[in-house]
Design an enzyme around this catalytic site. Structure first.
Site, PDB file in Angstrom:
ATOM      1  N   LYS A 158       0.726  -1.002   0.390  1.00  0.00           N
ATOM      2  CA  LYS A 158       0.156   0.109   0.123  1.00  0.00           C
ATOM      3  C   LYS A 158       0.892   0.855   0.180  1.00  0.00           C
ATOM      4  O   LYS A 158       1.571   0.915   0.778  1.00  0.00           O
ATOM      5  CB  LYS A 158      -0.959  -0.355   1.452  1.00  0.00           C
ATOM      6  CG  LYS A 158      -2.230   1.120   1.210  1.00  0.00           C
ATOM      7  CD  LYS A 158      -2.256   0.782   2.121  1.00  0.00           C
ATOM      8  CE  LYS A 158      -4.196   2.455   2.555  1.00  0.00           C
ATOM      9  NZ  LYS A 158      -5.096   2.062   3.638  1.00  0.00           N
ATOM     10  N   HIS A 230      -9.529  -9.541   5.706  1.00  0.00           N
ATOM     11  CA  HIS A 230      -8.613  -8.891   6.325  1.00  0.00           C
ATOM     12  C   HIS A 230      -7.938  -8.442   7.311  1.00  0.00           C
ATOM     13  O   HIS A 230      -6.777  -7.777   8.157  1.00  0.00           O
ATOM     14  CB  HIS A 230      -8.454  -6.663   6.400  1.00  0.00           C
ATOM     15  CG  HIS A 230      -7.529  -5.770   5.918  1.00  0.00           C
ATOM     16  ND1 HIS A 230      -6.831  -6.265   5.549  1.00  0.00           N
ATOM     17  CD2 HIS A 230      -7.338  -5.220   7.385  1.00  0.00           C
ATOM     18  CE1 HIS A 230      -5.737  -5.053   5.746  1.00  0.00           C
ATOM     19  NE2 HIS A 230      -6.437  -3.980   6.777  1.00  0.00           N
ATOM     20  N   ARG A 233      -4.791 -10.340   9.279  1.00  0.00           N
ATOM     21  CA  ARG A 233      -3.953  -9.406   9.349  1.00  0.00           C
ATOM     22  C   ARG A 233      -4.133  -8.968  10.798  1.00  0.00           C
ATOM     23  O   ARG A 233      -3.092  -8.127  11.650  1.00  0.00           O
ATOM     24  CB  ARG A 233      -3.874  -7.935   8.524  1.00  0.00           C
ATOM     25  CG  ARG A 233      -3.517  -7.059   8.259  1.00  0.00           C
ATOM     26  CD  ARG A 233      -2.964  -5.487   7.063  1.00  0.00           C
ATOM     27  NE  ARG A 233      -2.134  -4.847   7.258  1.00  0.00           N
ATOM     28  CZ  ARG A 233      -1.021  -4.346   7.184  1.00  0.00           C
ATOM     29  NH1 ARG A 233      -0.321  -5.633   6.542  1.00  0.00           N
ATOM     30  NH2 ARG A 233      -1.140  -2.984   6.944  1.00  0.00           N
ATOM     31  N   HIS A 256       2.943   0.599   8.541  1.00  0.00           N
ATOM     32  CA  HIS A 256       2.525   1.844   8.230  1.00  0.00           C
ATOM     33  C   HIS A 256       2.922   2.986   8.515  1.00  0.00           C
ATOM     34  O   HIS A 256       3.791   3.026   9.412  1.00  0.00           O
ATOM     35  CB  HIS A 256       1.835   1.450  10.650  1.00  0.00           C
ATOM     36  CG  HIS A 256       0.671   1.028   9.877  1.00  0.00           C
ATOM     37  ND1 HIS A 256       0.165   0.128  11.181  1.00  0.00           N
ATOM     38  CD2 HIS A 256      -0.749   0.352   9.056  1.00  0.00           C
ATOM     39  CE1 HIS A 256      -0.791  -0.511  11.395  1.00  0.00           C
ATOM     40  NE2 HIS A 256      -1.454  -0.447   9.370  1.00  0.00           N
ATOM     41  N   TYR A 265      -3.893  -1.564  18.100  1.00  0.00           N
ATOM     42  CA  TYR A 265      -4.728  -2.823  18.166  1.00  0.00           C
ATOM     43  C   TYR A 265      -4.251  -3.064  19.899  1.00  0.00           C
ATOM     44  O   TYR A 265      -4.305  -3.608  20.067  1.00  0.00           O
ATOM     45  CB  TYR A 265      -3.384  -3.588  18.325  1.00  0.00           C
ATOM     46  CG  TYR A 265      -3.508  -3.517  16.795  1.00  0.00           C
ATOM     47  CD1 TYR A 265      -4.496  -4.279  15.820  1.00  0.00           C
ATOM     48  CD2 TYR A 265      -2.574  -3.010  15.503  1.00  0.00           C
ATOM     49  CE1 TYR A 265      -4.126  -4.887  14.496  1.00  0.00           C
ATOM     50  CE2 TYR A 265      -2.737  -3.038  13.735  1.00  0.00           C
ATOM     51  CZ  TYR A 265      -4.027  -3.183  13.896  1.00  0.00           C
ATOM     52  OH  TYR A 265      -4.166  -3.573  12.002  1.00  0.00           O
TER      53      TYR A 265
END
Length: 288
Positions: A158, A230, A233, A256, A265
Site C-alpha cells: 500500500k 483482512h 492481518r 504503517h 491494536y
C-alpha cells in the site's frame, strides 16, 4: 469506452495510482454518472452537492465509501476536467470510531483448518503468518522469499512501499512444499483454471475467488464475528502485541506510516486491558 473514462484511466496511470485505486475511482465515478444518467463532465457544483447529501442522508454509506467517492471526484476535477467544484472543499467523510474484528489464535487455526483446497489454505496461512494484505499475499513471487535471512520482502505494498517481515520457519516449509505442487517460475500462488496446469498460469490467484472461499469457510465454522481476509492481518498484529512484541516493531512489519495507526491494536488486545487493570489495582492498594 467513453473519452472521459479513457482520459481518466490515462491520467491515473500517469500519476502512478495503484491498480486497486484506479478500479475504486472508476467505480465511484460510474456510480455518480448512473445516479444522474449523465456523464460527470456535464454536472454542476450543485449536482455534486445533492449527490453527497444523497450518499450521507439516504444511503448512509460507510466512511470508506464516502472517502473514495470524494477522492475520486477531486481527482477527476483537478487532473482531468480542470474545473472548480467548491462543494468538494466542504464535503467531509463521516467520522468513525469503530474497532476491527480480531480472532483468537484458536479461531484462526480452526478457520484455516477448514479451508478445503491446499493452495487456498497455503495462501491464507501466509497472509496470517506474515500480516499481509490480501493483494500482497496472492501476488507473492518466488523471488520475494529470502530463505537465507528468513524474511519475506513485500514489494509495492500500500502506497507503493516495500517492507521486510519475518518469515517463520514453519511457513517456509509450507511454502516449499506448496511450490512443489506447481513449480511456477514466478508466482507462489498461480491462478488455477480447470483444464489448465498452474505451471503455465499468466497471473496469480484472483482475489475474488479467495474472498469467496474465505466467506464460505467462515460460514461453515459457525463463528458469528464479522470476519474478512483482512481480519487475519488485524489478528496477527494483536497476537504479536499480546506476546510482548514492541509496538514500533509491529508498525514497521505492518508498513504503517503513523504509529497512531498501529496503536489501534492496544485497544484490541485483551491482555493489554488486563495488564492495565492490574496496574490500576496496584495503584489503588493502600489508599484510604
Amino acid at each position: 469506452m467513453t473519452t472521459l473514462r479513457h482520459r481518466m484511466i490515462e491520467t491515473m496511470q500517469l500519476r502512478g495510482l495503484s491498480a486497486n485505486t484506479q478500479r475504486a475511482y472508476l467505480q465511484a465515478i460510474q456510480c455518480l454518472a448512473e445516479y444522474y444518467h449523465r456523464p460527470p463532465d456535464q454536472l454542476s457544483d450543485n449536482d455534486i452537492r445533492h449527490y453527497f447529501l444523497y450518499l450521507h442522508t439516504e444511503r448512509r454509506v460507510a466512511r470508506s465509501t464516502s472517502t473514495i467517492a470524494l477522492c475520486a471526484l477531486k481527482f477527476l476535477v483537478e487532473y482531468v476536467l480542470h474545473r472548480s467544484w467548491p462543494t468538494l472543499d466542504l464535503v467531509r467523510a463521516p467520522k468513525a470510531h469503530t474497532l476491527p474484528t480480531v480472532l483468537s489464535r484458536d479461531e484462526v487455526q480452526t478457520l484455516l483448518a477448514l479451508v478445503r483446497l491446499p493452495h487456498h489454505r497455503a495462501c491464507l496461512t501466509t497472509i496470517y503468518a506474515c500480516g499481509l494484505r490480501c493483494m500482497e499475499g496472492i501476488s507473492l513471487r518466488v523471488t520475494q522469499i529470502d530463505a537465507a535471512r528468513m524474511v519475506l520482502h513485500v514489494q509495492a505494498g500500500k502506497g507503493t512501499k516495500d517492507r521486510l517481515v519475518p518469515l517463520p520457519a514453519p511457513l517456509l516449509t509450507l511454502l516449499r512444499t506448496h511450490w512443489q505442487t506447481h513449480r511456477h517460475a514466478i508466482w507462489l500462488f498461480p491462478a488455477r483454471h480447470r483444464g489448465h496446469a498452474p505451471t503455465t498460469a499468466h497471473q496469480p490467484l484472483a482475489s475474488e475467488s479467495l474472498r469467496a472461499v474465505w466467506r464460505a469457510t467462515v460460514r461453515q465454522s459457525g463463528i458469528q464475528k464479522h470476519v474478512t481476509i483482512h481480519t487475519l492481518r488485524h489478528s496477527w498484529a494483536t497476537h504479536l502485541l499480546e506476546a510482548g512484541v514492541n509496538l514500533r516493531v509491529i508498525q514497521a512489519w505492518l508498513g504503517h506510516q503513523s504509529p497512531q495507526t498501529t496503536a489501534l491494536y492496544t485497544h484490541l488486545s485483551p491482555r493489554t486491558l488486563t495488564d492495565a487493570a492490574k496496574i490500576c489495582d496496584d495503584l489503588c492498594r493502600g489508599l484510604p
